[in-house]
Scaffold this active site. Structure first.
Site, PDB file in Angstrom:
ATOM      1  N   GLY A  29       0.834  -1.205   0.000  1.00  0.00           N
ATOM      2  CA  GLY A  29       0.000   0.000   0.000  1.00  0.00           C
ATOM      3  C   GLY A  29       0.865   1.249   0.000  1.00  0.00           C
ATOM      4  O   GLY A  29       1.902   1.285   0.653  1.00  0.00           O
ATOM      5  N   ASP A 164       0.625   0.949   9.182  1.00  0.00           N
ATOM      6  CA  ASP A 164       0.208   0.066  10.282  1.00  0.00           C
ATOM      7  C   ASP A 164       1.243   0.017  11.421  1.00  0.00           C
ATOM      8  O   ASP A 164       0.919  -0.413  12.518  1.00  0.00           O
ATOM      9  CB  ASP A 164      -0.021  -1.368   9.780  1.00  0.00           C
ATOM     10  N   MET A 206      -7.439   2.142   9.762  1.00  0.00           N
ATOM     11  CA  MET A 206      -6.799   0.955   9.180  1.00  0.00           C
ATOM     12  C   MET A 206      -5.862   0.344  10.226  1.00  0.00           C
ATOM     13  O   MET A 206      -5.984   0.655  11.411  1.00  0.00           O
ATOM     14  CB  MET A 206      -6.039   1.343   7.924  1.00  0.00           C
ATOM     15  N   GLY A 207      -4.937  -0.486   9.777  1.00  0.00           N
ATOM     16  CA  GLY A 207      -3.943  -1.032  10.714  1.00  0.00           C
ATOM     17  C   GLY A 207      -3.804  -2.543  10.688  1.00  0.00           C
ATOM     18  O   GLY A 207      -2.993  -3.099  11.419  1.00  0.00           O
ATOM     19  N   ARG A 208      -4.678  -3.217   9.920  1.00  0.00           N
ATOM     20  CA  ARG A 208      -4.683  -4.692   9.911  1.00  0.00           C
ATOM     21  C   ARG A 208      -4.800  -5.238  11.325  1.00  0.00           C
ATOM     22  O   ARG A 208      -5.666  -4.826  12.044  1.00  0.00           O
ATOM     23  CB  ARG A 208      -3.414  -5.216   9.219  1.00  0.00           C
ATOM     24  N   GLN A 311      -6.079   7.937   5.166  1.00  0.00           N
ATOM     25  CA  GLN A 311      -4.936   7.805   6.074  1.00  0.00           C
ATOM     26  C   GLN A 311      -3.625   7.597   5.327  1.00  0.00           C
ATOM     27  O   GLN A 311      -2.558   7.843   5.859  1.00  0.00           O
ATOM     28  CB  GLN A 311      -5.153   6.609   7.017  1.00  0.00           C
ATOM     29  N   ARG A 312      -3.723   7.083   4.110  1.00  0.00           N
ATOM     30  CA  ARG A 312      -2.488   6.830   3.358  1.00  0.00           C
ATOM     31  C   ARG A 312      -2.100   8.019   2.486  1.00  0.00           C
ATOM     32  O   ARG A 312      -0.993   8.087   1.975  1.00  0.00           O
ATOM     33  CB  ARG A 312      -2.668   5.590   2.466  1.00  0.00           C
TER      34      ARG A 312
HETATM   35  O1  F6P Z   1      -1.085  -2.225   5.115  1.00  0.00           O
HETATM   36  C1  F6P Z   1      -1.577  -0.969   4.878  1.00  0.00           C
HETATM   37  C2  F6P Z   1      -3.067  -0.994   4.713  1.00  0.00           C
HETATM   38  O2  F6P Z   1      -3.439   0.335   4.483  1.00  0.00           O
HETATM   39  C3  F6P Z   1      -3.829  -1.636   5.863  1.00  0.00           C
HETATM   40  O3  F6P Z   1      -3.962  -0.790   6.971  1.00  0.00           O
HETATM   41  C4  F6P Z   1      -5.130  -1.996   5.176  1.00  0.00           C
HETATM   42  O4  F6P Z   1      -5.774  -3.070   5.788  1.00  0.00           O
HETATM   43  C5  F6P Z   1      -4.671  -2.389   3.821  1.00  0.00           C
HETATM   44  O5  F6P Z   1      -3.448  -1.751   3.584  1.00  0.00           O
HETATM   45  C6  F6P Z   1      -5.633  -2.025   2.715  1.00  0.00           C
HETATM   46  O6  F6P Z   1      -5.190  -2.680   1.578  1.00  0.00           O
HETATM   47  P1  F6P Z   1      -5.660  -2.377   0.093  1.00  0.00           P
HETATM   48  O7  F6P Z   1      -4.814  -1.230  -0.397  1.00  0.00           O
HETATM   49  O8  F6P Z   1      -5.296  -3.624  -0.619  1.00  0.00           O
HETATM   50  O9  F6P Z   1      -7.099  -2.050   0.130  1.00  0.00           O
END
Ligand code: F6P
Length: 395
Positions: A29, A164, A206-208, A311-312
């Site tokens: 990500g 995360d 988020m955060g897994r 958040q990203r």
């Molecule tokens: O690992 C970073 C993250 O943003 C997690 O917090 C989240 O569960 C996941 O990636 C989301 O993934 P994708 O970009 O595949 O939707």
């Protein structure tokens, strides 16, 4: 004439010193701070003064879209490689540290996918491109691939990134601090609406399976309740805390819940079925569920907001720009020392490096004994460690 003499001098130096090619990629990500790390790898590797001191001349090749760039490229038929790799220069990356995302692009490609192992193709392409080392900027998945590549004979170096913050052996993963700032800003925004309408907002982060984003985001934004994956929660206890707050006069509340959190006896919520090539579920949905459950039981006025990809996104905060810089420089230091198979890290105030082997498969999770208040579902209220303990962990 002067320029020409310089170029000839460069050329002779390159022959005398030998050229070493560094490949660099970003995987997993996206997040803030990646471009800063790329910029500082390029600037440090191509710096002319350092070049003379090191006695090695580097070239840096940007690999597009993570490990996928090394799979999609067709070097056998001699076709145009520019779709997958691109030489990076100092002037090109000059302003990159100010921007979020990754200018190299990214993907969640797993060359070691058990259903279709393409790792040999990646290693062959690394050889065909003449890369001496690959610097991989990523989280557990991307660095996990890097570790396997190293085990299989390729020179690699890792730079930690993930919002995360679930990588062990480092106190900093690029992107985390910027994401915390986003959470704090968004919660601040929600407070005015919540207060005006006497509402309770459930905010999903988020955060897994790691609670760092929710916990530290909740601490920074002053959330009343913080729910994390490391501690299954009781909905009855959450209701109780909310009603207690109301009795004490609170007009509104903020609950921060991590996407991986779950009620006792329940399972984590998923956005869609199935798993990706690294075996991950797409987590999400706990916020909506919780808002409805609590509203049904307490008759309080609840809304839920999922912060999701916000958040990203966005420009990196000062910390992520600075750490991107230090990690980029440290990665080139490792290349110069030919100290491969390591991840650069930041621990107890120092930049250093650890073997990837010590990082992969050992996620960093919140220690609920020392970092979480299991009674009030919030951050700890006693925080001071003893002087002895502080000395023990100092380097
Ligand atoms: O690992 C970073 C993250 O943003 C997690 O917090 C989240 O569960 C996941 O990636 C989301 O993934 P994708 O970009 O595949 O939707």
């Amino acid at each position: 004439m002067f320029l020409l003499t310089l170029r000839v001098a460069d050329f002779i130096m390159a022959i005398v010193m030998g050229i070493s090619k560094i490949g660099i990629l970003t995987g997993g990500g996206d997040c803030a701070g990646l471009n800063s790390a790329i910029k500082w790898v390029v600037k440090t590797a191509l710096d002319e003064r350092l070049e003379r001191e090191r006695g090695v001349k580097y070239e840096v090749l940007g690999i597009r879209e993570g490990w996928r760039g090394l799979l999609d490229i067709d070097l056998v038929s001699g076709s145009d490689a520019r779709c997958c790799v691109e030489p990076l220069h100092q002037e090109m990356v000059r302003t990159w540290d100010r921007y979020g995302g990754t200018f190299l692009g990214t993907s969640r490609t797993n060359p070691y996918n058990p259903k279709n192992d393409q790792s040999k193709m990646v290693r062959d392409n690394i050889d065909r491109l003449g890369l001496d080392v690959v610097i991989a900027i990523g989280g557990e998945d991307t660095l996990g691939v890097a570790y396997k590549m190293f085990r299989d004979g390729t020179n690699v170096i890792g730079i930690p990134k993930t919002i995360d913050k679930d990588l062990s052996e480092t106190d900093c993963t690029l992107g985390f601090e910027t994401a915390l700032n986003v959470i704090t800003e968004e919660v601040d925004r929600l407070r005015t609406t919540a207060g005006s309408h006497r509402q309770i907002f459930v905010v999903e982060t988020m955060g897994r399976y790691a609670g760092w984003l929710a916990l530290e985001g909740g601490e920074a934004s002053g959330a009343y309740i913080i729910l994390i994956p490391e501690c299954d929660f009781s909905i009855e206890r959450v209701d109780e805390l909310l009603l207690e707050g109301r009795r004490e006069g609170s007009r509104y509340d903020i609950i921060l819940v991590a996407e991986g959190a779950k009620p006792t006896g329940g399972v984590e919520f998923v956005r869609k079925d199935g798993i990706d090539s690294f075996g991950h579920k797409a987590l999400g949905g706990i916020g909506d569920y919780l808002a409805k459950e609590i509203a049904d039981k307490t008759r309080l006025n609840l809304r839920s907001v999922t912060l999701s990809y916000l958040q990203r996104g966005g420009a990196p905060c000062a910390y992520d720009r600075r750490m991107g810089r230090y990690f980029g420089i440290a990665a080139v230091d490792l290349v110069t020392r030919r100290d491969f198979g390591k991840m650069v890290c930041y621990k107890n105030g120092l930049i250093s490096a650890v073997p990837l082997e010590k990082v992969i498969g050992r996620p960093s999770l919140v220690d609920i004994e020392t970092e979480y208040d299991v009674e009030r579902y919030n951050g700890r209220r006693t925080i001071l460690v003893s002087e002895e303990k502080a000395k023990e962990s100092a380097w």
